[in-house]
Design a protein around this motif. Structure first.
Motif, PDB file in Angstrom:
ATOM      1  N   SER A  12       1.016  -0.950  -0.348  1.00 43.64           N
ATOM      2  CA  SER A  12       0.335   0.314  -0.432  1.00 43.64           C
ATOM      3  C   SER A  12       0.591   1.035   0.008  1.00 43.64           C
ATOM      4  O   SER A  12       0.501   2.734  -0.560  1.00 43.64           O
ATOM      5  CB  SER A  12      -1.079  -0.017   0.997  1.00 43.64           C
ATOM      6  N   GLU A  13       2.009   1.566   0.333  1.00 43.37           N
ATOM      7  CA  GLU A  13       2.948   2.256   0.373  1.00 43.37           C
ATOM      8  C   GLU A  13       3.265   2.821  -0.614  1.00 43.37           C
ATOM      9  O   GLU A  13       3.212   3.864  -1.313  1.00 43.37           O
ATOM     10  CB  GLU A  13       3.945   1.797   1.301  1.00 43.37           C
ATOM     11  N   ILE A  14       3.612   1.861  -1.220  1.00 41.02           N
ATOM     12  CA  ILE A  14       4.112   2.192  -2.932  1.00 41.02           C
ATOM     13  C   ILE A  14       2.750   2.947  -3.635  1.00 41.02           C
ATOM     14  O   ILE A  14       2.801   3.333  -4.352  1.00 41.02           O
ATOM     15  CB  ILE A  14       4.641   0.947  -3.910  1.00 41.02           C
ATOM     16  N   LEU A  15       1.447   2.024  -3.854  1.00 36.09           N
ATOM     17  CA  LEU A  15       0.291   2.939  -3.819  1.00 36.09           C
ATOM     18  C   LEU A  15       0.074   4.444  -3.559  1.00 36.09           C
ATOM     19  O   LEU A  15       0.012   4.844  -4.294  1.00 36.09           O
ATOM     20  CB  LEU A  15      -0.947   1.494  -3.632  1.00 36.09           C
ATOM     21  N   ALA A  16       0.263   4.278  -2.822  1.00 37.13           N
ATOM     22  CA  ALA A  16       0.107   5.949  -1.716  1.00 37.13           C
ATOM     23  C   ALA A  16       1.099   6.853  -2.438  1.00 37.13           C
ATOM     24  O   ALA A  16       0.955   8.555  -2.496  1.00 37.13           O
ATOM     25  CB  ALA A  16       0.128   5.509   0.343  1.00 37.13           C
ATOM     26  N   PRO A  56      11.271   3.809 -16.829  1.00 39.04           N
ATOM     27  CA  PRO A  56      12.659   3.451 -16.482  1.00 39.04           C
ATOM     28  C   PRO A  56      12.309   2.298 -16.326  1.00 39.04           C
ATOM     29  O   PRO A  56      11.219   1.983 -15.249  1.00 39.04           O
ATOM     30  CB  PRO A  56      13.125   4.155 -16.110  1.00 39.04           C
ATOM     31  N   ARG A  57      13.237   1.276 -15.953  1.00 42.64           N
ATOM     32  CA  ARG A  57      12.572  -0.507 -15.459  1.00 42.64           C
ATOM     33  C   ARG A  57      12.788  -0.015 -14.179  1.00 42.64           C
ATOM     34  O   ARG A  57      11.408  -1.013 -13.516  1.00 42.64           O
ATOM     35  CB  ARG A  57      13.841  -1.425 -15.766  1.00 42.64           C
ATOM     36  N   ARG A  58      13.452   1.376 -13.003  1.00 41.81           N
ATOM     37  CA  ARG A  58      13.264   1.033 -11.657  1.00 41.81           C
ATOM     38  C   ARG A  58      12.192   1.289 -11.243  1.00 41.81           C
ATOM     39  O   ARG A  58      12.014   1.657 -10.142  1.00 41.81           O
ATOM     40  CB  ARG A  58      14.298   1.751 -11.408  1.00 41.81           C
ATOM     41  N   SER A  59      10.778   2.029 -12.349  1.00 38.48           N
ATOM     42  CA  SER A  59      10.216   2.879 -12.267  1.00 38.48           C
ATOM     43  C   SER A  59       8.681   1.251 -11.576  1.00 38.48           C
ATOM     44  O   SER A  59       9.340   0.109 -12.115  1.00 38.48           O
ATOM     45  CB  SER A  59       9.129   2.706 -13.470  1.00 38.48           C
ATOM     46  N   GLU A  60       7.781   1.823 -10.250  1.00 34.93           N
ATOM     47  CA  GLU A  60       6.937   1.198 -10.109  1.00 34.93           C
ATOM     48  C   GLU A  60       5.806   1.032 -11.426  1.00 34.93           C
ATOM     49  O   GLU A  60       5.500   1.416 -12.068  1.00 34.93           O
ATOM     50  CB  GLU A  60       6.391   1.543  -8.649  1.00 34.93           C
ATOM     51  N   HIS A  61       5.716   0.029 -11.176  1.00 33.67           N
ATOM     52  CA  HIS A  61       4.218  -0.648 -12.387  1.00 33.67           C
ATOM     53  C   HIS A  61       2.987   0.461 -12.300  1.00 33.67           C
ATOM     54  O   HIS A  61       2.398   0.991 -12.820  1.00 33.67           O
ATOM     55  CB  HIS A  61       3.966  -1.712 -12.270  1.00 33.67           C
ATOM     56  N   VAL A  62       3.177   0.821 -11.198  1.00 33.14           N
ATOM     57  CA  VAL A  62       1.528   0.887 -10.708  1.00 33.14           C
ATOM     58  C   VAL A  62       2.166   2.687 -10.688  1.00 33.14           C
ATOM     59  O   VAL A  62       0.352   3.673 -10.919  1.00 33.14           O
ATOM     60  CB  VAL A  62       1.312   1.280  -8.942  1.00 33.14           C
ATOM     61  N   ALA A  63       3.168   3.383 -10.868  1.00 31.76           N
ATOM     62  CA  ALA A  63       3.040   4.440 -11.535  1.00 31.76           C
ATOM     63  C   ALA A  63       3.044   5.053 -13.051  1.00 31.76           C
ATOM     64  O   ALA A  63       2.954   6.117 -13.196  1.00 31.76           O
ATOM     65  CB  ALA A  63       4.492   5.357 -10.544  1.00 31.76           C
ATOM     66  N   CYS A  64       3.702   3.774 -13.366  1.00 30.13           N
ATOM     67  CA  CYS A  64       3.720   3.863 -15.103  1.00 30.13           C
ATOM     68  C   CYS A  64       2.265   3.735 -15.068  1.00 30.13           C
ATOM     69  O   CYS A  64       1.894   4.331 -16.160  1.00 30.13           O
ATOM     70  CB  CYS A  64       4.350   2.566 -15.348  1.00 30.13           C
ATOM     71  N   ALA A  65       1.686   3.178 -14.684  1.00 28.80           N
ATOM     72  CA  ALA A  65       0.119   3.090 -14.730  1.00 28.80           C
ATOM     73  C   ALA A  65      -1.012   4.702 -14.623  1.00 28.80           C
ATOM     74  O   ALA A  65      -2.135   4.737 -14.737  1.00 28.80           O
ATOM     75  CB  ALA A  65      -0.665   1.765 -14.670  1.00 28.80           C
ATOM     76  N   GLY A  66      -0.188   5.026 -13.413  1.00 28.34           N
ATOM     77  CA  GLY A  66      -0.663   5.959 -13.138  1.00 28.34           C
ATOM     78  C   GLY A  66      -1.791   6.001 -11.697  1.00 28.34           C
ATOM     79  O   GLY A  66      -3.071   6.596 -11.240  1.00 28.34           O
ATOM     80  N   ASP A 109      12.718  -7.549 -28.161  1.00 23.99           N
ATOM     81  CA  ASP A 109      13.439  -8.929 -27.994  1.00 23.99           C
ATOM     82  C   ASP A 109      13.291  -9.547 -27.681  1.00 23.99           C
ATOM     83  O   ASP A 109      12.382 -10.674 -26.989  1.00 23.99           O
ATOM     84  CB  ASP A 109      15.025  -8.093 -27.981  1.00 23.99           C
ATOM     85  N   GLU A 110      12.573  -9.472 -25.634  1.00 20.05           N
ATOM     86  CA  GLU A 110      12.230  -9.911 -24.918  1.00 20.05           C
ATOM     87  C   GLU A 110      10.902  -9.310 -24.608  1.00 20.05           C
ATOM     88  O   GLU A 110      10.892  -8.120 -23.766  1.00 20.05           O
ATOM     89  CB  GLU A 110      13.705 -10.171 -23.697  1.00 20.05           C
ATOM     90  N   ILE A 111      10.289 -10.206 -23.210  1.00 22.56           N
ATOM     91  CA  ILE A 111       9.379 -10.008 -22.837  1.00 22.56           C
ATOM     92  C   ILE A 111       8.870 -10.215 -22.158  1.00 22.56           C
ATOM     93  O   ILE A 111       8.662 -11.896 -22.065  1.00 22.56           O
ATOM     94  CB  ILE A 111       8.313  -8.986 -24.044  1.00 22.56           C
ATOM     95  N   SER A 112       8.355  -9.558 -20.671  1.00 26.46           N
ATOM     96  CA  SER A 112       7.793 -11.125 -19.490  1.00 26.46           C
ATOM     97  C   SER A 112       6.132 -10.754 -18.765  1.00 26.46           C
ATOM     98  O   SER A 112       6.875  -8.428 -19.014  1.00 26.46           O
ATOM     99  CB  SER A 112       8.870 -11.094 -18.747  1.00 26.46           C
ATOM    100  N   ASN A 113       6.084 -10.891 -17.978  1.00 26.88           N
ATOM    101  CA  ASN A 113       5.123 -10.461 -16.948  1.00 26.88           C
ATOM    102  C   ASN A 113       5.254 -10.074 -15.987  1.00 26.88           C
ATOM    103  O   ASN A 113       4.236 -10.626 -14.590  1.00 26.88           O
ATOM    104  CB  ASN A 113       3.908 -11.164 -17.284  1.00 26.88           C
ATOM    105  N   GLN A 114       6.618  -9.703 -15.346  1.00 28.36           N
ATOM    106  CA  GLN A 114       7.234  -9.674 -14.111  1.00 28.36           C
ATOM    107  C   GLN A 114       6.348  -8.334 -13.121  1.00 28.36           C
ATOM    108  O   GLN A 114       7.325  -7.211 -13.767  1.00 28.36           O
ATOM    109  CB  GLN A 114       8.943  -9.761 -14.226  1.00 28.36           C
ATOM    110  N   SER A 115       5.410  -8.993 -13.343  1.00 29.52           N
ATOM    111  CA  SER A 115       4.699  -7.130 -12.089  1.00 29.52           C
ATOM    112  C   SER A 115       4.557  -7.689 -10.935  1.00 29.52           C
ATOM    113  O   SER A 115       3.567  -8.782 -10.589  1.00 29.52           O
ATOM    114  CB  SER A 115       4.025  -6.704 -12.505  1.00 29.52           C
ATOM    115  N   THR A 116       5.485  -7.252 -10.075  1.00 30.95           N
ATOM    116  CA  THR A 116       4.749  -8.285  -8.609  1.00 30.95           C
ATOM    117  C   THR A 116       3.589  -7.059  -7.688  1.00 30.95           C
ATOM    118  O   THR A 116       3.712  -7.869  -7.051  1.00 30.95           O
ATOM    119  CB  THR A 116       5.816  -7.803  -7.252  1.00 30.95           C
ATOM    120  N   GLY A 117       3.326  -6.198  -8.564  1.00 29.04           N
ATOM    121  CA  GLY A 117       2.567  -5.104  -8.038  1.00 29.04           C
ATOM    122  C   GLY A 117       1.202  -5.479  -8.598  1.00 29.04           C
ATOM    123  O   GLY A 117       0.190  -5.461  -8.109  1.00 29.04           O
TER     124      GLY A 117
END
Length: 170
Positions: free
Chosen positions: A11-15, A62-72, A94-102
């Motif tokens: 929740s702190e990442i979402l906040a 950027p890779r080190r961005s949180e997915h939830v921030a990328c999604a607003g 080239d490579e793509i994954s569904n790696q998002s622990t958020g």
């Protein structure tokens, strides 16, 4: 109708998500070309965070961005990591994954990703090159990555369900 994935991480990442934190919208090949030109082709060597919004559009950060921030802070159709290469002067995935622990999207979210990449004119492998299975433990509630078909919780050892079960806890 594709599945929608709500944020299920800490929740702190979402906040910490702020207005305007969304990733760059890549709705066409032209958008991608402008994005690359602003950064330089050398930056393509680094993987990126991506989401596909409910509007079906790819967003990159950027890779080190949180997915939830990328999604607003909003739900997504998929999320993960993506890398590009230049072949014949033209970028392709080239490579793509569904790696998002958020968001913990299921591998079945691929069609939304493939459609977004097709709309953006980005050739791709037709599936996740690294497909990750996420499950929530019914005993302790922990999010897990299923490795090598081992459907047991890494924290408490309980058996994990065979179907996706990471809806947000209410």
């Amino acid at each position: 109708m594709p599945a929608e994935y709500e944020y299920v991480g800490p929740s702190e990442i979402l906040a910490a998500v702020r207005a305007g934190s969304e990733g760059v919208r890549i709705a066409s090949g032209g958008d991608f070309a402008v994005w690359v030109a602003a950064r330089g082709e050398d930056e393509l060597a680094e993987p990126f965070t991506f989401v596909v919004g409910l509007d079906g559009v790819l967003r990159l950060a950027p890779r080190r961005s949180e997915h939830v921030a990328c999604a607003g802070g909003r739900p997504v159709l998929s999320a993960g990591e993506i890398s590009f290469v230049l072949g014949d002067g033209r970028p392709r995935v080239d490579e793509i994954s569904n790696q998002s622990t958020g968001y913990c999207p299921d591998p079945a979210s691929w069609p939304a990703v493939g459609e977004a990449l097709d709309r953006a004119g980005l050739p791709h492998p037709g599936q996740f090159t690294d497909s990750i299975i996420f499950r929530r433990c019914p005993e302790c509630g922990e999010r897990n990555l299923v490795k090598e078909g081992h459907f047991f919780c890494a924290v408490c050892g309980a058996e994990l369900p065979s179907t996706w079960n990471l809806s947000p806890e209410k």
